[in-house]
Scaffold this active site. Sequence first.
Site, short mmCIF file in Angstrom:
data_model
loop_
_atom_site.label_atom_id
_atom_site.label_comp_id
_atom_site.label_asym_id
_atom_site.label_seq_id
_atom_site.Cartn_x
_atom_site.Cartn_y
_atom_site.Cartn_z
N CYS A 196 -0.69 11.53 -16.75
CA CYS A 196 -1.42 12.51 -17.56
C CYS A 196 -2.91 12.41 -17.21
O CYS A 196 -3.46 11.30 -17.19
CB CYS A 196 -1.19 12.21 -19.04
SG CYS A 196 -2.32 13.13 -20.10
N GLN A 255 0.85 -1.19 0.00
CA GLN A 255 0.00 0.00 0.00
C GLN A 255 0.88 1.24 0.00
O GLN A 255 0.38 2.35 -0.10
CB GLN A 255 -0.88 0.01 1.25
CG GLN A 255 -1.82 -1.18 1.34
CD GLN A 255 -2.43 -1.28 2.72
OE1 GLN A 255 -3.47 -0.69 3.01
NE2 GLN A 255 -1.78 -2.02 3.60
N ASN A 256 2.19 1.03 0.16
CA ASN A 256 3.09 2.17 0.26
C ASN A 256 3.39 2.76 -1.10
O ASN A 256 3.49 2.04 -2.10
CB ASN A 256 4.40 1.75 0.95
CG ASN A 256 4.15 1.27 2.36
OD1 ASN A 256 3.10 1.53 2.92
ND2 ASN A 256 5.11 0.56 2.93
N GLU A 314 1.32 -3.10 17.00
CA GLU A 314 0.21 -3.44 17.91
C GLU A 314 -0.90 -3.98 17.04
O GLU A 314 -0.86 -3.83 15.81
CB GLU A 314 -0.26 -2.17 18.64
CG GLU A 314 -0.71 -1.12 17.67
CD GLU A 314 -0.64 0.30 18.22
OE1 GLU A 314 -0.10 0.49 19.32
OE2 GLU A 314 -1.13 1.18 17.53
N CYS A 330 2.06 17.16 -19.75
CA CYS A 330 2.46 15.88 -20.36
C CYS A 330 3.08 16.13 -21.74
O CYS A 330 2.96 17.23 -22.29
CB CYS A 330 1.25 14.97 -20.50
SG CYS A 330 0.15 15.44 -21.85
N GLY A 340 2.86 -4.34 9.04
CA GLY A 340 2.81 -2.89 9.28
C GLY A 340 1.64 -2.18 8.63
O GLY A 340 1.81 -1.09 8.09
N THR A 341 0.46 -2.78 8.72
CA THR A 341 -0.73 -2.08 8.21
C THR A 341 -1.82 -2.14 9.27
O THR A 341 -2.01 -3.16 9.93
CB THR A 341 -1.18 -2.64 6.84
OG1 THR A 341 -2.39 -1.98 6.46
CG2 THR A 341 -1.37 -4.14 6.84
N HIS A 401 -1.53 1.18 -4.31
CA HIS A 401 -1.97 2.57 -4.09
C HIS A 401 -1.13 3.58 -4.88
O HIS A 401 -1.16 4.77 -4.57
CB HIS A 401 -1.92 2.90 -2.59
CG HIS A 401 -2.99 2.21 -1.80
ND1 HIS A 401 -3.05 2.23 -0.42
CD2 HIS A 401 -4.06 1.48 -2.20
CE1 HIS A 401 -4.11 1.54 -0.01
NE2 HIS A 401 -4.72 1.07 -1.07
N ALA A 434 9.01 -3.99 12.71
CA ALA A 434 9.19 -4.82 11.52
C ALA A 434 10.67 -5.03 11.20
O ALA A 434 11.07 -6.11 10.76
CB ALA A 434 8.48 -4.17 10.32
#
Length: 244
Positions: A125, A99-100, A214, A146, A186-187, A117, A230
């Site tokens: 463009c 997702q990074n 957590e 563009c 880590g999400t 993402h 991580a």
Amino acid sequence: MKSSQPKNIVILTGAGISADSGIATFRAADGLWENHDIQEVATPEGYARNPELVQRFYNERRAQLLEPQIKPNPAHFALAELEAHYASNALGHVTVVTQNIDDLHQRAGSKNVLHMHGELLKLRCVKSEEVVGWRSSQPVTTADRCQCCATPQPLRPHIVWFGEMPFYLEEIDYRLNQADLFVAIGTSGNVYPAAGFVASARRLGLPTVEFNLEAGSNASQFQQAIYGRAAVTVPQWVDALVRR
Ligand code: APR
């Protein structure tokens, strides 16, 4: 290969894997969404209202990502090592679905990375949707155009904003269907469809593991949880898998 060795692994990563590289997460107390209004900087409507503000937000993120002290951490390197080990020993396929929007997985050497993402170092463009690289801390302005259209068009960040469809969903579905193990690192499990991959993995009968600082919002859906940074926990897990 021992029977307990997973063949194909899908690894979903989120902001937490890059936290140890010095990039702020989104939902921590000092996170990005605490200091910025999502509606203004991460929606198509926000971009339509104020493209300068949106470009400035991503210009700042891009400039930070390209600072010399921002580097992949041991978690990124461990995932790249796992992928290379699987490929060179024909053990199976390791896919990182991230997702990074940073490029730290690639800098660490991972090749099979699906940026669901989008990517900070690319622009798109607004008319033809052609994607171009912008690997520079030089700010993008609303005057940048563009080179693909007869009438040059504005270039927007190549980022999936809230309300837009993430990339690679078909390929992710295919990879999950081929997988023997699903891991999330880590999400916080707040943003769909990524937060729903664990449920898909469970329906497919896959073992599921959460690595997090957590418990995330969907923690109860994982069969195993490994809590800690991580940069520490992921290399330990990869070491154990590689030495099996
Ligand atoms: N190691 C492991 N996990 C960590 C670490 C660390 N060093 N530091 C933070 N975390 C965990 C947090 O506990 C939290 O569960 O990483 C998670 C980060 O959660 P978010 O900030 O919500 O980030 P993420 O889940 O990636 O966000 C998903 O939301 O705004 C959108 O598009 C944006 O891709 C992003 C999506």
